[in-house]
Design a protein around this motif. Structure first.
Motif, PDB file in Angstrom:
ATOM      1  N   ALA A   1      -1.621   6.868  -0.631  1.00 48.27           N
ATOM      2  CA  ALA A   1      -1.502   7.801  -1.751  1.00 48.27           C
ATOM      3  C   ALA A   1      -1.234   9.228  -1.271  1.00 48.27           C
ATOM      4  O   ALA A   1      -1.838   9.699  -0.305  1.00 48.27           O
ATOM      5  N   GLY A   2      -0.305   9.904  -1.961  1.00 49.03           N
ATOM      6  CA  GLY A   2       0.013  11.280  -1.636  1.00 49.03           C
ATOM      7  C   GLY A   2       0.884  11.440  -0.412  1.00 49.03           C
ATOM      8  O   GLY A   2       1.020  12.548   0.114  1.00 49.03           O
ATOM      9  N   ARG A   3       1.493  10.348   0.052  1.00 46.46           N
ATOM     10  CA  ARG A   3       2.329  10.403   1.242  1.00 46.46           C
ATOM     11  C   ARG A   3       3.650   9.665   1.001  1.00 46.46           C
ATOM     12  O   ARG A   3       3.716   8.734   0.196  1.00 46.46           O
ATOM     13  N   THR A   4       4.672  10.089   1.723  1.00 44.40           N
ATOM     14  CA  THR A   4       5.972   9.428   1.678  1.00 44.40           C
ATOM     15  C   THR A   4       6.350   9.029   3.096  1.00 44.40           C
ATOM     16  O   THR A   4       6.257   9.847   4.025  1.00 44.40           O
ATOM     17  N   PHE A   5       6.791   7.784   3.253  1.00 45.16           N
ATOM     18  CA  PHE A   5       7.097   7.222   4.571  1.00 45.16           C
ATOM     19  C   PHE A   5       8.601   7.074   4.776  1.00 45.16           C
ATOM     20  O   PHE A   5       9.335   6.759   3.839  1.00 45.16           O
ATOM     21  N   PHE A   6       9.014   7.265   6.042  1.00 47.03           N
ATOM     22  CA  PHE A   6      10.426   7.145   6.416  1.00 47.03           C
ATOM     23  C   PHE A   6      10.537   6.255   7.654  1.00 47.03           C
ATOM     24  O   PHE A   6       9.881   6.514   8.664  1.00 47.03           O
ATOM     25  N   VAL A   7      11.344   5.210   7.542  1.00 47.08           N
ATOM     26  CA  VAL A   7      11.612   4.335   8.686  1.00 47.08           C
ATOM     27  C   VAL A   7      13.117   4.172   8.830  1.00 47.08           C
ATOM     28  O   VAL A   7      13.887   4.414   7.890  1.00 47.08           O
ATOM     29  N   ALA A   8      13.539   3.740  10.006  1.00 53.08           N
ATOM     30  CA  ALA A   8      14.948   3.470  10.272  1.00 53.08           C
ATOM     31  C   ALA A   8      15.052   2.619  11.534  1.00 53.08           C
ATOM     32  O   ALA A   8      14.097   2.523  12.318  1.00 53.08           O
ATOM     33  N   ASP A   9      16.196   1.988  11.703  1.00 57.41           N
ATOM     34  CA  ASP A   9      16.518   1.302  12.957  1.00 57.41           C
ATOM     35  C   ASP A   9      15.499   0.231  13.326  1.00 57.41           C
ATOM     36  O   ASP A   9      15.114   0.084  14.484  1.00 57.41           O
ATOM     37  N   LEU A  10      15.077  -0.532  12.326  1.00 57.03           N
ATOM     38  CA  LEU A  10      14.190  -1.654  12.598  1.00 57.03           C
ATOM     39  C   LEU A  10      14.965  -2.819  13.220  1.00 57.03           C
ATOM     40  O   LEU A  10      14.411  -3.589  13.994  1.00 57.03           O
TER      41      LEU A  10
ATOM     42  N   PRO B   1      10.769 -11.736  16.122  1.00 54.11           N
ATOM     43  CA  PRO B   1       9.673 -11.905  15.165  1.00 54.11           C
ATOM     44  C   PRO B   1       8.572 -10.862  15.304  1.00 54.11           C
ATOM     45  O   PRO B   1       7.873 -10.578  14.332  1.00 54.11           O
ATOM     46  N   ALA B   2       8.379 -10.299  16.496  1.00 53.89           N
ATOM     47  CA  ALA B   2       7.309  -9.303  16.663  1.00 53.89           C
ATOM     48  C   ALA B   2       7.576  -8.075  15.809  1.00 53.89           C
ATOM     49  O   ALA B   2       6.664  -7.538  15.159  1.00 53.89           O
ATOM     50  N   ALA B   3       8.821  -7.602  15.795  1.00 55.90           N
ATOM     51  CA  ALA B   3       9.165  -6.442  14.975  1.00 55.90           C
ATOM     52  C   ALA B   3       9.030  -6.768  13.494  1.00 55.90           C
ATOM     53  O   ALA B   3       8.543  -5.943  12.705  1.00 55.90           O
ATOM     54  N   THR B   4       9.432  -7.970  13.117  1.00 53.32           N
ATOM     55  CA  THR B   4       9.326  -8.373  11.718  1.00 53.32           C
ATOM     56  C   THR B   4       7.871  -8.406  11.269  1.00 53.32           C
ATOM     57  O   THR B   4       7.510  -7.865  10.209  1.00 53.32           O
ATOM     58  N   GLY B   5       7.017  -9.022  12.071  1.00 56.36           N
ATOM     59  CA  GLY B   5       5.603  -9.083  11.722  1.00 56.36           C
ATOM     60  C   GLY B   5       4.971  -7.709  11.656  1.00 56.36           C
ATOM     61  O   GLY B   5       4.159  -7.427  10.771  1.00 56.36           O
ATOM     62  N   ARG B   6       5.339  -6.837  12.586  1.00 61.27           N
ATOM     63  CA  ARG B   6       4.791  -5.475  12.577  1.00 61.27           C
ATOM     64  C   ARG B   6       5.239  -4.739  11.316  1.00 61.27           C
ATOM     65  O   ARG B   6       4.459  -3.974  10.732  1.00 61.27           O
ATOM     66  N   PHE B   7       6.482  -4.948  10.896  1.00 62.37           N
ATOM     67  CA  PHE B   7       6.981  -4.290   9.685  1.00 62.37           C
ATOM     68  C   PHE B   7       6.213  -4.760   8.453  1.00 62.37           C
ATOM     69  O   PHE B   7       5.831  -3.951   7.602  1.00 62.37           O
ATOM     70  N   PHE B   8       5.975  -6.038   8.359  1.00 60.08           N
ATOM     71  CA  PHE B   8       5.260  -6.550   7.198  1.00 60.08           C
ATOM     72  C   PHE B   8       3.822  -6.020   7.166  1.00 60.08           C
ATOM     73  O   PHE B   8       3.298  -5.696   6.089  1.00 60.08           O
ATOM     74  N   ARG B   9       3.182  -5.926   8.326  1.00 60.14           N
ATOM     75  CA  ARG B   9       1.835  -5.354   8.364  1.00 60.14           C
ATOM     76  C   ARG B   9       1.864  -3.868   8.003  1.00 60.14           C
ATOM     77  O   ARG B   9       0.959  -3.364   7.325  1.00 60.14           O
ATOM     78  N   PHE B  10       2.883  -3.183   8.455  1.00 58.10           N
ATOM     79  CA  PHE B  10       3.064  -1.770   8.111  1.00 58.10           C
ATOM     80  C   PHE B  10       3.152  -1.585   6.600  1.00 58.10           C
ATOM     81  O   PHE B  10       2.525  -0.675   6.031  1.00 58.10           O
ATOM     82  N   LEU B  11       3.887  -2.454   5.935  1.00 58.98           N
ATOM     83  CA  LEU B  11       3.999  -2.350   4.477  1.00 58.98           C
ATOM     84  C   LEU B  11       2.642  -2.532   3.811  1.00 58.98           C
ATOM     85  O   LEU B  11       2.296  -1.807   2.873  1.00 58.98           O
ATOM     86  N   GLU B  12       1.863  -3.490   4.297  1.00 52.73           N
ATOM     87  CA  GLU B  12       0.577  -3.789   3.671  1.00 52.73           C
ATOM     88  C   GLU B  12      -0.507  -2.774   4.030  1.00 52.73           C
ATOM     89  O   GLU B  12      -1.301  -2.367   3.181  1.00 52.73           O
ATOM     90  N   GLU B  13      -0.531  -2.348   5.303  1.00 52.59           N
ATOM     91  CA  GLU B  13      -1.644  -1.531   5.799  1.00 52.59           C
ATOM     92  C   GLU B  13      -1.417  -0.034   5.678  1.00 52.59           C
ATOM     93  O   GLU B  13      -2.376   0.740   5.574  1.00 52.59           O
ATOM     94  N   GLU B  14      -0.162   0.403   5.713  1.00 49.68           N
ATOM     95  CA  GLU B  14       0.137   1.830   5.712  1.00 49.68           C
ATOM     96  C   GLU B  14       0.781   2.298   4.408  1.00 49.68           C
ATOM     97  O   GLU B  14       0.406   3.324   3.848  1.00 49.68           O
ATOM     98  N   VAL B  15       1.775   1.557   3.947  1.00 53.09           N
ATOM     99  CA  VAL B  15       2.621   2.059   2.859  1.00 53.09           C
ATOM    100  C   VAL B  15       2.069   1.750   1.479  1.00 53.09           C
ATOM    101  O   VAL B  15       2.381   2.460   0.512  1.00 53.09           O
ATOM    102  N   ALA B  16       1.258   0.726   1.352  1.00 49.34           N
ATOM    103  CA  ALA B  16       0.745   0.334   0.036  1.00 49.34           C
ATOM    104  C   ALA B  16       0.127   1.533  -0.678  1.00 49.34           C
ATOM    105  O   ALA B  16      -0.727   2.224  -0.134  1.00 49.34           O
ATOM    106  N   GLY B  17       0.602   1.795  -1.888  1.00 52.35           N
ATOM    107  CA  GLY B  17       0.083   2.907  -2.672  1.00 52.35           C
ATOM    108  C   GLY B  17       0.744   4.237  -2.407  1.00 52.35           C
ATOM    109  O   GLY B  17       0.379   5.246  -3.024  1.00 52.35           O
ATOM    110  N   ALA B  18       1.716   4.282  -1.492  1.00 59.40           N
ATOM    111  CA  ALA B  18       2.379   5.543  -1.159  1.00 59.40           C
ATOM    112  C   ALA B  18       3.267   6.025  -2.301  1.00 59.40           C
ATOM    113  O   ALA B  18       3.623   5.270  -3.215  1.00 59.40           O
ATOM    114  N   ASP B  19       3.650   7.294  -2.210  1.00 62.30           N
ATOM    115  CA  ASP B  19       4.548   7.853  -3.218  1.00 62.30           C
ATOM    116  C   ASP B  19       5.937   7.230  -3.134  1.00 62.30           C
ATOM    117  O   ASP B  19       6.616   7.088  -4.153  1.00 62.30           O
TER     118      ASP B  19
END
Length: 249
Positions: free
Chosen positions: A9-18, A25-43
Motif C-alpha cells: 500500500a502507498g507504493r508503486t513498483f517497476f520491473v523490467a527485463d525479466l 524456472p527460478a526467475a519465474t518462481g521468484r517473480f510469482f513470489r514477488f507479486l504475492e509478497e511485495e506487490v499485493a495491495g500496491a498502487d
C-alpha cells in the motif's frame, strides 16, 4: 504499517527485463513470489518491457505465458493496476494477451505524475542512440507494415525467425564496445527536457543504478531497473522518493 494495511500500500513498483521462459524456472518462481509478497495491495505495478525472453505473438505457447497471465490477472482483479510497456523482446505482445493478463498497455515513453513528481517511463532501448545498427533494426521491425506481416506468418515460422534474430543479436553484441550499448547521456537530457520530467525510470541496459542529471538548472534523477538473470530486483517509489532493491536470484 497497521495490521489491516496491505503490504504494498502507498507504493508503486517497476520491473523490467525479466526475460521469463520455461527454461528459467527460478526467475519465474521468484517473480510469482514477488507479486504475492511485495506487490499485493500496491498502487500499481509497471512492467517496463521484456517480461518474456521472446514473444512472437499472442498465440505464444510456453507454459510460463499462461501462468503469468493468470497471476497478473489475479493481481489486477485484487485492485492493483498492472501496466505493460513493450520491450525489444516482446514488442509483439498485443491486446489479446494484455486482456487475459489484466494489463493495460502503455506507450513508450509514458509521462506520469508519480506522487507529485513528473516521471518519465521508458523501456530504455531508444536511449542507446550510439548503437546505430540496433536503432536502424528497431525502426524496421517496429514499422506497422512489418508487424502486420509478422502477425500473419505461421507460429512455427515466427518462432524460428525470433530464434535467428536472438542469435544474431548475441553475435552482434560480442563485437560492440560496452559503452555503445548503454544510454547516451545527451539523449537522456533531451528526453527529460522535452517531457519536462524530473525523473526517468527505465530498463533494457541491465545496469541497475541511480544517476543524477542536470537539465537546464534542474536536478533530475534516472533509475535503471535490474534484469532477472543472476539477480532480481525492482525500483519502488512512494511519496518520499524511490529506492532500488537488488538481490541474488
Amino acid at each position: 504499517m497497521s495490521p489491516t494495511s496491505k503490504p504494498g500500500a502507498g507504493r508503486t513498483f517497476f520491473v523490467a527485463d525479466l526475460h521469463l521462459t520455461d527454461e528459467r524456472p527460478a526467475a519465474t518462481g521468484r517473480f510469482f513470489r514477488f507479486l504475492e509478497e511485495e506487490v499485493a495491495g500496491a498502487d500499481a505495478l509497471y512492467i517496463l518491457g521484456d517480461l518474456f525472453e521472446a514473444w512472437v505473438g499472442d498465440d505464444h505457447d510456453e507454459a510460463v505465458a499462461h501462468e503469468t497471465a493468470r497471476r497478473l490477472r489475479a493481481l489486477a482483479d485484487s485492485g492493483t493496476p498492472v501496466r505493460f510497456m513493450h520491450g525489444n523482446r516482446d514488442f509483439m505482445l498485443a491486446a489479446r494477451y494484455a486482456a487475459r493478463a489484466g494489463m493495460t498497455l502503455v506507450a513508450d515513453p509514458a509521462r506520469i505524475d508519480l506522487y507529485g513528481v513528473p516521471t518519465l517511463l521508458m523501456h530504455g532501448d531508444t536511449l542507446c542512440t550510439d548503437d546505430t545498427a540496433y536503432q536502424a533494426f528497431r525502426r524496421r521491425v517496429r514499422h506497422p507494415l512489418t508487424l502486420a506481416l509478422l502477425r500473419h506468418l505461421p507460429f512455427s515460422l515466427r518462432r524460428r525467425l525470433a530464434r535467428r534474430a536472438r542469435a544474431g543479436s548475441q553475435a552482434a553484441k560480442a563485437d560492440k564496445p560496452a559503452a555503445i550499448m548503454d544510454v547516451n547521456e545527451a539523449e537522456v537530457v533531451r528526453v527529460l527536457r522535452e517531457q519536462q520530467a524530473a525523473r526517468l525510470i527505465h530498463g533494457h541496459t541491465h545496469r541497475p543504478a541511480r544517476h543524477a542529471h542536470a537539465v537546464d538548472g534542474r536536478d533530475c534523477e534516472r533509475w535503471v531497473v535490474p534484469d532477472w538473470y543472476a539477480r532480481w530486483g525492482y525500483v519502488v517509489c512512494d511519496a518520499a522518493g524511490c529506492a532500488l532493491r537488488l538481490e541474488d536470484l
